[in-house]
Design a protein around this motif. Sequence first.
Motif, PDB file in Angstrom:
ATOM      1  N   UNK A  32      -3.059   0.152   3.187  1.00 53.94           N
ATOM      2  CA  UNK A  32      -3.696  -0.249   2.058  1.00 53.94           C
ATOM      3  C   UNK A  32      -3.140  -1.740   1.608  1.00 53.94           C
ATOM      4  N   UNK A  34      -3.514  -5.064  -1.326  1.00 55.37           N
ATOM      5  CA  UNK A  34      -3.227  -5.233  -2.830  1.00 55.37           C
ATOM      6  C   UNK A  34      -3.240  -6.636  -3.025  1.00 55.37           C
ATOM      7  N   UNK A  93       0.870  -2.127   2.062  1.00 56.26           N
ATOM      8  CA  UNK A  93       2.056  -1.055   1.866  1.00 56.26           C
ATOM      9  C   UNK A  93       2.444  -0.579   3.329  1.00 56.26           C
ATOM     10  N   UNK A  96       6.572   3.220   1.815  1.00 56.54           N
ATOM     11  CA  UNK A  96       6.771   3.201   0.556  1.00 56.54           C
ATOM     12  C   UNK A  96       6.966   1.762   0.063  1.00 56.54           C
ATOM     13  N   UNK A  97       7.229   0.977   0.827  1.00 54.83           N
ATOM     14  CA  UNK A  97       7.545  -0.513   0.476  1.00 54.83           C
ATOM     15  C   UNK A  97       6.356  -1.369   0.559  1.00 54.83           C
ATOM     16  N   UNK A  98       6.223  -2.134  -0.575  1.00 58.57           N
ATOM     17  CA  UNK A  98       5.421  -3.287  -0.490  1.00 58.57           C
ATOM     18  C   UNK A  98       5.740  -4.463   0.203  1.00 58.57           C
ATOM     19  N   UNK A 100       4.774  -8.351   0.523  1.00 57.64           N
ATOM     20  CA  UNK A 100       4.169  -9.410  -0.073  1.00 57.64           C
ATOM     21  C   UNK A 100       4.219 -10.733   0.658  1.00 57.64           C
TER      22      UNK A 100
END
Lengths: 110, 114
Positions: A32, A34, A93, A96-98, A100
Motif C-alpha cells: 500500500x 500513502x 508500508x 507494520x512499518x511505514x 517514508x
Amino acid sequence: GDSVTQMEGPVTLSEEAFLTINCTYTATGYPSLFWYVQYPGEGLQLLLKATKADDKGSNKGFEATYRKETTSFHLEKGSVQVSDSAVYFCALIRGNKLVFGAGTILRVKS
Amino acid sequence: GAGVSQTPSNKVTEKGKYVELRCDPISGHTALYWYRQSLGQGPEFLIYFQGTGAADDSGLPNDRFFAVRPEGSVSTLKIQRTERGDSAVYLCASRNQGLADTQYFGPGTRLTVL
C-alpha cells in the motif's frame, strides 16, 4: 530493501497553479502507498492512500494513482491554494512499518 | 482530545543524560509505533507494539534506546546516555486493529541534546 524517492524541494507555485510531486518506490510485491502532509506546527496527517495497483487515492482535491509499471505514486492537484503550503511525504508500508521518502516542501504564493 | 498526544513537546538535555518521552495513543488503538525524524528527512521506524509487547524493535539504533508499553496504552521511549546525534523529532503513531494500514500520528517531541 524498500525505499521511497521523492522529488527534491522546495517547490514554489503561485496560487491556482497545477501541482505535481513525483514519488517512486522500490519494493518487493505491491505494498500500500500513502501520501502524508505536515502543515507548519502540526503533526503528520494522512492525505490519501492506495492499496493496490491502478487504485487512485483522492482527498481535498489531491489525487495519486498507484502505477506498478513505473513504480510511481505521483501527487497531483489541479489548483493549489496558499493553505496547501506544507511538507508532503510519500510512503509505503512493509509489514507494520511505514517507509517514508525525505519529504517535499511546497510553498504557494498568493 | 481524540488524537495521539505526546509529552513533552520540547525537551532540551545535556549529553550523557537520560530522557523519557511519553505517548498517549488514540483510545482503543492496540498498535503503537515510534518513529524518529531528523532535520530534512522523513520519519524512520524505531519500534512497534501490539498490545503490551514489542512486536518489532528492529529500528532501535542501539541499546541506549528502549521503549515500554506496560498496560497496552501509554508508551514511554527511554534514551540513556544521550548523544548529540540523538537530536530529532520523535513521533508516535497508533493504529486501530481493524484498519490495517492507517497510522495516526501525534505532534511529536523535539529532542535537543546539547
